[in-house]
Design a protein around this motif. Structure first.
Motif: not given
Ligand code: NAD
Length: 303
Positions: A7-10, A27-33, A48-50, A68-70, A136-138, A140-142, A166-168, A172-174
């Motif tokens: 992915g972007f950061i990875g 480990i990456d399933n290429l879902r978005s990266g 898939d990391y799961r 762990h970034l995925a 819900f993203y916040g 799940s991360k918490l 905000n990482v740039y 980077q994807r938009s």
């Protein structure tokens, strides 16, 4: 081991660690990266990391460190489908934590987010602020942060949790958290009017991806279990961001203002003093420098 290493950061972390002479397993399933770094000492597992297969990778590779970034990273998708978001971000993280425990991993480094803070008003927010995510993203991360701390408490798994602003940067994807920069750069380079939601006074704290990579490198040298903001500690309004990017464009065009989006945080600025105290980390790249580099990158890929 870097999950989400395509992915972007990875992909930047992979490059950074290779430069520092680490062997990297991705480990990456290429879902978005899809950024595979071509280096002899990077091993890619397209899974898939799961999945159960990750267990085999741990057995085979015995990683010393896991970064762990995925994740499911889209705030809107998390609100549309909280179950999927929780499955990816919470259950998936627990799966990795179990494996780290079994295989005696020396440190688990987790990519958390400013989204755990929710709306805090103006001024820098430090790690002791009340956590009140508004997505819900916040949430799940918490939750993942709490699971990591519990694994550390019960099974002595060393950890570092980074809350990124905000990482740039290049690649980077938009649609990710700092996505406004590639969108504005791309539009302004092409003479397309960029859209500003609301009056443009909302602020963001932009941190360059190279600074993020350096923080991860320092985390592996650290001995402490702790949570740290990784940020610039500067708040930049969207109007100011538009001005900075227009200055480097040949023929800048005016923005179009549209109604503010619901769920958007108004002000964002993370205090970064703790990362300096604990790791000696400070951001190195200014926003102006980073944007010039970003503009060159966007042009180089035909954007
Ligand atoms: N980009 C930001 O501004 C920002 C800010 C705060 C936190 N973060 C966090 O940093 C991490 C990386 O973000 P990014 O911007 O690089 O996102 P990204 O989408 O570019 O990278 C995520 C990577 O994970 C992979 N992935 C997703 N689901 C997977 C799965 N089930 N199994 C294996 N691989 C999977 C994707 O293919 C992708 O390569 C995320 O955890 C995100 O929440 C990012």
């Amino acid at each position: 081991m870097i999950t989400g290493g395509c992915g972007f950061i990875g992909s930047h972390l992979t490059e950074y660690f290779i430069k520092m002479n680490y062997s990297v397993i991705v480990i990456d399933n290429l879902r978005s990266g899809n950024f595979k770094i071509k280096a002899p000492n990077v091993k890619y597992y397209e899974i898939d990391y799961r999945s159960k297969k990750v267990d085999q990778v741990f057995k085979l590779e015995a990683p010393d460190y896991v970064i762990h970034l995925a994740a499911q990273i889209d705030v809107k998708s998390s609100n549309d489908d909280p179950l999927y978001d929780a499955n990816m971000n919470i259950i998936g993280t627990i799966n990795l934590l179990q494996l780290c425990k079994i295989h005696n991993v020396k440190r688990f480094v987790f990519a958390s987010t400013s989204a755990v803070y929710g709306n805090q008003g103006q001024g820098p927010v430090n790690e002791t602020a009340k956590l009140q995510p508004i997505s819900f993203y916040g949430v799940s991360k918490l939750s993942s942060e709490l699971y990591i701390q519990q694994f550390s408490h019960q099974f002595s798994l060393p950890y570092t949790i980074f809350r990124y602003s905000n990482v740039y940067g290049p690649r980077q994807r938009s649609d990710n958290e700092g996505g406004v920069i590639p969108i504005f750069v791309k539009n302004l380079n092409k003479g397309i009017h960029p859209i500003i939601f609301g009056d443009g006074s909302q602020t963001r704290d932009f941190i360059h991806v190279h600074d993020v990579a350096h923080a991860n490198y320092l985390a592996l040298q650290s001995e402490e279990n702790t949570i740290m903001n990784i940020s610039s500690n500067h708040s930049t309004s969207i109007t100011d961001l538009y001005e900075i990017i227009s200055k480097i464009c040949d023929e800048p065009v005016e923005p179009i203002y549209e109604i503010q989006r619901s769920g958007d945080i108004l002000f964002s600025q993370l205090d970064n003093i703790k990362a300096f105290e604990k790791l000696g980390w400070r951001p190195q790249k200014s926003l102006e420098e980073g944007i010039i580099e970003m503009s060159k990158y966007v042009k180089s890929i035909g954007g």
